[in-house]
Design an enzyme around this catalytic site. Structure first.
Site, mmCIF file in Angstrom:
data_model
loop_
_atom_site.group_PDB
_atom_site.id
_atom_site.type_symbol
_atom_site.label_atom_id
_atom_site.label_comp_id
_atom_site.label_asym_id
_atom_site.label_seq_id
_atom_site.Cartn_x
_atom_site.Cartn_y
_atom_site.Cartn_z
ATOM 1 N N GLY A 9 0.831 -1.202 0.000
ATOM 2 C CA GLY A 9 0.000 0.000 0.000
ATOM 3 C C GLY A 9 0.861 1.245 0.000
ATOM 4 C CG HIS A 10 2.357 3.568 -2.172
ATOM 5 N ND1 HIS A 10 3.636 3.726 -1.693
ATOM 6 C CD2 HIS A 10 2.468 2.755 -3.261
ATOM 7 C CE1 HIS A 10 4.484 3.054 -2.445
ATOM 8 N NE2 HIS A 10 3.801 2.452 -3.410
ATOM 9 C CG ASP A 11 0.053 9.287 2.395
ATOM 10 O OD1 ASP A 11 -1.063 9.797 2.195
ATOM 11 O OD2 ASP A 11 0.796 9.628 3.335
ATOM 12 C CB ILE A 12 -3.426 7.349 -1.934
ATOM 13 C CG1 ILE A 12 -4.832 7.773 -2.376
ATOM 14 C CG2 ILE A 12 -2.996 6.076 -2.647
ATOM 15 C CD1 ILE A 12 -4.902 8.150 -3.845
ATOM 16 C CG ASN A 13 -3.311 2.300 -1.235
ATOM 17 O OD1 ASN A 13 -2.133 2.304 -1.586
ATOM 18 N ND2 ASN A 13 -4.287 2.252 -2.126
ATOM 19 C CE1 TYR A 14 -0.609 1.406 3.681
ATOM 20 C CE2 TYR A 14 0.915 3.253 3.701
ATOM 21 C CZ TYR A 14 0.646 1.922 3.439
ATOM 22 O OH TYR A 14 1.637 1.117 2.943
ATOM 23 C CG ASP A 52 3.839 7.705 3.195
ATOM 24 O OD1 ASP A 52 3.223 6.675 3.512
ATOM 25 O OD2 ASP A 52 4.214 7.938 2.039
#
Length: 300
Positions: A39-44, A70
């Site tokens: 995942g990345h920031d947008i997913n979290y 992040d």
């Protein structure tokens, strides 16, 4: 699970050293359905609920680069967890494992949004509320030179100074909190801000409590008089500008390094030699591509 596969999981290391503080920073946390998912920031942000609150009216949710999950929900929250664990260890003498999930970190960061849902601040759809670009007095406006001003005049005494600075008469305008008039007022404010340059608006609103400030580029932020007076930005030896460490401690302030960032592998050999590796061992690790070495010495 990576550290466990290497035989370096917290259970193993805490047996060796019960005082060890073992921080694990991941997107989704150490347990749960998504624990091993990428995942990345947008997913979290999405899974935390926060992303649903970000964006303008009638537009898709909008992620504000990768700062929230992040760095704020992740790095800063994890660092705070380490500080808390260190403080607790001073009493108990024991270490512990920190499970820092970026989803939970950014959700906790947004506690204000959760706790204020019944206060009337977030009763409207996204982009129509007090702090999410719905209000004309909490918005950004384009100036005649293509730059922007940020307006945050929420309290009536600040709003009155905003209206005065814009050259309007408060008695001739709808009430500040007349929600139905907000779209019309945003258009009015936008047309007025578009008549002057950013510098001209700064000359009007500087030294007032109208809560109106310029939206500065990185370059302009570093050279702004307020930031210069506080030495808020520093320049390193190669001339790169960056923020100085914050917050500022009165007795033991951080002392930033002005040297350039090291290259990957620049100090590998130096550090391994210091820790007792032989040159032959280091050469073998390098040839096996276990380590990276960048030789900066000139070959003349």
């Amino acid at each position: 699970g990576v550290m466990e596969r290497l035989g370096l999981g917290p259970e193993v290391l805490l047996q060796e050293n019960p005082r060890l503080i073992y921080a694990r920073l991941t997107g989704f946390g150490q347990t749960g359905k998504y624990a091993k998912s990428a995942g990345h920031d947008i997913n979290y942000l999405a899974l935390s609920g926060v992303l649903s609150k970000l964006g303008r009216k009638n537009e898709n949710p909008f992620p504000p680069v990768n700062l929230l999950a992040d760095f704020a929900g992740g790095g800063v929250t994890c660092a705070l967890g380490i500080v808390i664990a260190l403080f607790e260890r001073a009493k108990s003498g024991k270490g512990q494992v920190i499970d820092a999930s970026m989803v939970e970190g950014v959700a906790y960061l947004s506690s204000f949004l959760w706790k204020s849902q019944n206060l009337g601040l977030w009763g409207q759809p996204r982009g129509e509320n007090l702090l999410d670009s719905g209000a004309p007095f909490y918005e950004t406006y384009r100036t005649s030179d293509g730059k922007f001003m940020a307006v945050g005049a929420i309290e009536p005494k600040f709003y009155n100074q905003l209206i005065k600075g814009l050259g309007l008469n408060l008695d001739e305008l709808p009430a500040q909190m007349s929600f139905s008039n907000w779209p019309e007022m945003k258009k009015k404010f936008a047309s007025i801000f578009a008549q002057k340059t950013q510098a001209e608006w700064c000359s009007i609103f500087d030294s007032t409590d109208a809560c109106v400030t310029p939206v500065l580029s990185f370059e302009d932020a570093a050279s702004h008089p307020h930031n210069k007076e506080r030495s808020s930005f520093i320049k390193n030896d190669p001339g790169e500008i960056s923020p100085r460490p914050a917050p500022v401690l009165s007795r033991t302030p951080a002392v930033p390094s002005c040297k350039r960032d090291p290259f990957v592998g620049e100090h590998t050999e130096e550090i391994l030699l210091e820790y007792g590796f032989t040159k032959e061992e280091i050469a073998k690790l390098h040839s096996d591509k276990t380590i990276e070495i960048k030789d900066l010495k000139a070959s003349l």
